[in-house]
Design a protein around this motif. Structure first.
Motif, short mmCIF file in Angstrom:
data_model
loop_
_atom_site.label_atom_id
_atom_site.label_comp_id
_atom_site.label_asym_id
_atom_site.label_seq_id
_atom_site.Cartn_x
_atom_site.Cartn_y
_atom_site.Cartn_z
N THR A 187 0.81 -1.22 0.00
CA THR A 187 0.00 0.00 0.00
C THR A 187 0.84 1.27 0.00
OG1 THR A 187 -0.19 0.09 2.42
CG2 THR A 187 -1.83 -1.22 1.24
N TYR A 188 2.17 1.14 0.18
CA TYR A 188 3.04 2.31 0.22
C TYR A 188 3.63 2.58 -1.16
CZ TYR A 188 2.64 2.11 5.27
OH TYR A 188 2.14 2.13 6.55
N ASP A 189 3.98 3.84 -1.40
CA ASP A 189 4.56 4.22 -2.69
C ASP A 189 6.01 3.77 -2.81
OD1 ASP A 189 2.16 5.47 -3.28
OD2 ASP A 189 2.84 7.45 -2.62
N ARG A 190 6.72 3.76 -1.68
CA ARG A 190 8.13 3.42 -1.69
C ARG A 190 8.52 2.87 -0.33
NH1 ARG A 190 12.99 7.55 -3.61
NH2 ARG A 190 14.70 6.04 -3.48
N LEU A 191 9.50 1.98 -0.31
CA LEU A 191 9.96 1.38 0.94
C LEU A 191 11.46 1.64 1.12
CD1 LEU A 191 8.19 -2.10 0.52
CD2 LEU A 191 7.39 -0.16 1.88
N VAL A 192 11.85 1.78 2.38
CA VAL A 192 13.26 1.96 2.74
C VAL A 192 13.58 0.96 3.84
CG1 VAL A 192 15.04 3.53 3.59
CG2 VAL A 192 13.14 4.43 2.20
N VAL A 193 14.51 0.05 3.59
CA VAL A 193 14.96 -0.90 4.60
C VAL A 193 16.14 -0.26 5.33
CG1 VAL A 193 15.94 -3.18 5.04
CG2 VAL A 193 14.19 -2.88 3.27
N ALA A 194 15.99 -0.02 6.63
CA ALA A 194 17.02 0.67 7.40
C ALA A 194 17.39 -0.16 8.62
CB ALA A 194 16.53 2.06 7.82
N LEU A 195 18.47 -0.92 8.52
CA LEU A 195 18.94 -1.77 9.61
C LEU A 195 20.41 -1.48 9.87
CD1 LEU A 195 17.27 -5.15 8.53
CD2 LEU A 195 16.38 -3.46 10.14
N ASP A 196 20.91 -1.92 11.03
CA ASP A 196 22.30 -1.62 11.37
C ASP A 196 23.27 -2.56 10.66
OD1 ASP A 196 22.47 -4.01 12.85
OD2 ASP A 196 21.75 -3.02 14.66
N LYS A 197 24.56 -2.29 10.81
CA LYS A 197 25.59 -3.05 10.09
C LYS A 197 25.57 -4.54 10.41
CE LYS A 197 28.93 0.70 9.47
NZ LYS A 197 30.30 1.19 9.80
N ASP A 198 25.21 -4.88 11.64
CA ASP A 198 25.18 -6.29 12.03
C ASP A 198 24.13 -7.07 11.27
OD1 ASP A 198 27.18 -5.77 13.82
OD2 ASP A 198 25.84 -5.49 15.53
N ALA A 199 23.18 -6.38 10.68
CA ALA A 199 22.08 -7.05 9.97
C ALA A 199 22.15 -6.79 8.47
CB ALA A 199 20.74 -6.60 10.53
N THR A 200 23.35 -6.58 7.93
CA THR A 200 23.49 -6.24 6.52
C THR A 200 22.93 -7.33 5.61
OG1 THR A 200 25.45 -4.88 6.96
CG2 THR A 200 25.13 -5.66 4.71
N LYS A 201 23.24 -8.58 5.89
CA LYS A 201 22.75 -9.68 5.05
C LYS A 201 21.22 -9.73 5.08
CE LYS A 201 23.13 -14.65 4.14
NZ LYS A 201 21.67 -14.77 3.97
N LYS A 202 20.65 -9.59 6.27
CA LYS A 202 19.19 -9.59 6.39
C LYS A 202 18.60 -8.43 5.60
CE LYS A 202 17.28 -8.55 10.42
NZ LYS A 202 16.75 -8.70 11.80
N ALA A 203 19.24 -7.27 5.68
CA ALA A 203 18.74 -6.09 4.97
C ALA A 203 18.77 -6.31 3.46
CB ALA A 203 19.57 -4.87 5.35
N LEU A 204 19.85 -6.89 2.96
CA LEU A 204 19.95 -7.16 1.51
C LEU A 204 18.89 -8.15 1.06
CD1 LEU A 204 23.84 -7.37 1.17
CD2 LEU A 204 22.36 -5.61 0.19
N ASP A 205 18.66 -9.18 1.86
CA ASP A 205 17.63 -10.16 1.52
C ASP A 205 16.25 -9.50 1.48
OD1 ASP A 205 19.53 -12.14 1.38
OD2 ASP A 205 19.16 -12.91 3.40
N LEU A 206 16.01 -8.60 2.41
CA LEU A 206 14.73 -7.89 2.44
C LEU A 206 14.54 -7.03 1.20
CD1 LEU A 206 14.33 -6.68 6.14
CD2 LEU A 206 12.86 -8.26 4.93
N VAL A 207 15.58 -6.31 0.82
CA VAL A 207 15.49 -5.44 -0.35
C VAL A 207 15.19 -6.26 -1.61
CG1 VAL A 207 16.80 -3.90 -1.87
CG2 VAL A 207 16.94 -3.63 0.60
N ARG A 208 15.89 -7.37 -1.77
CA ARG A 208 15.65 -8.22 -2.95
C ARG A 208 14.20 -8.69 -3.00
NH1 ARG A 208 20.48 -10.85 -1.03
NH2 ARG A 208 22.33 -10.05 -2.10
N ARG A 209 13.67 -9.05 -1.86
CA ARG A 209 12.30 -9.56 -1.81
C ARG A 209 11.28 -8.44 -2.05
NH1 ARG A 209 9.51 -12.54 3.43
NH2 ARG A 209 7.51 -13.02 2.44
N LEU A 210 11.53 -7.27 -1.47
CA LEU A 210 10.55 -6.19 -1.55
C LEU A 210 10.59 -5.45 -2.88
CD1 LEU A 210 10.89 -4.75 2.07
CD2 LEU A 210 9.05 -6.17 1.15
#
Length: 242
Positions: A187-210
């Motif tokens: 429902t949002y126009d744009r998404l921003v995944v904002a996580l800390d350095k310790d969660a970089t892999k998780k953040a990248l996986d989220l971006v690919r999916r979203l």
């Protein structure tokens, strides 16, 4: 074992007498207890629930706000925590419904969907208590703070509250993105995944999916957004607002 209801340590007992299972919490403020109501006999050697049967549909049971949730002002410690993590402004402005759970000693962030309370997530005020975050219901809905058309996916509820005057904050509250979040994120126009350095892999996986559902950007945080001042948070997200 630790009580699954009140989370107090080593207060929950489970025993079995003649095939009937009994459980009880010894903590004074809890008192959860019960029994299976089934005894093993010659003519019923197996519990009925263990027999093969069609799985019934899960009923849509509405979430009931626990009567142990009280006003945040009832606990100076809880209010001080909310101020410290920069969530108090969202609470004061009515953008977040935050209460104190005196039984579990947690700051409870109420989760809403279509202006209806459907769940809650509680953050322990005692650093020795695990888990740090406790989900009270099973709604599958995320905690959202803010009404912007651009949303930041952040680690927890306090972080979501801290950015609500810039964009909508959505709390991940876990190690992965539940499928139930996807229809809401669409429902949002744009998404921003904002996580800390310790969660970089998780953040990248989220971006690919979203990226498959909405334009999605990635921000790797050098500093927790809860600990930033207003100017730092504004600089962190302003490039994604246009």
């Amino acid at each position: 074992m630790d009580c699954p209801s009140c989370a107090k340590k080593n207060t929950f007992s489970v025993s079995e007498v003649n095939g009937e299972r009994l459980w009880y919490c010894f903590h004074a403020d809890c008192g959860v207890r019960g029994r299976t109501g089934f005894r093993i006999r010659k003519d019923t050697p197996c519990h009925p629930l263990l027999k093969k049967q069609a799985t019934p549909a899960t009923p849509d049971v509405p979430f009931v706000v626990p009567d142990t949730f009280v006003s945040l002002s009832r606990s100076p410690e809880a209010e001080a925590y909310v101020r410290r993590v920069n969530a108090y402004e969202a609470y004061r402005n009515g953008l977040a419904d935050i209460r104190y759970d005196f039984r579990m000693n947690r700051v409870a962030y109420l989760i809403k969907h279509n202006n209806r309370i459907v769940d809650a997530a509680g953050r322990s005020l005692d650093s020795t208590v695990k888990p740090k975050w406790w989900r009270y219901g099973k709604s599958g809905n995320p905690f959202i703070c803010g009404g912007g058309r651009i949303a930041a996916i952040l680690e927890d509820c306090a972080s979501a509250c801290s950015v609500c005057n810039i964009l909508s904050g959505i709390a991940l509250l876990g190690t992965s993105l539940p499928d139930s979040y996807i229809p809401i994120l669409r429902t949002y126009d744009r998404l921003v995944v904002a996580l800390d350095k310790d969660a970089t892999k998780k953040a990248l996986d989220l971006v690919r999916r979203l990226q498959a559902i909405r334009p999605t950007s990635l921000v790797i945080l050098d500093k927790d957004v809860k600990d930033m001042n207003d100017d730092e948070r504004q600089r962190t997200f302003e490039r994604y607002l246009s």
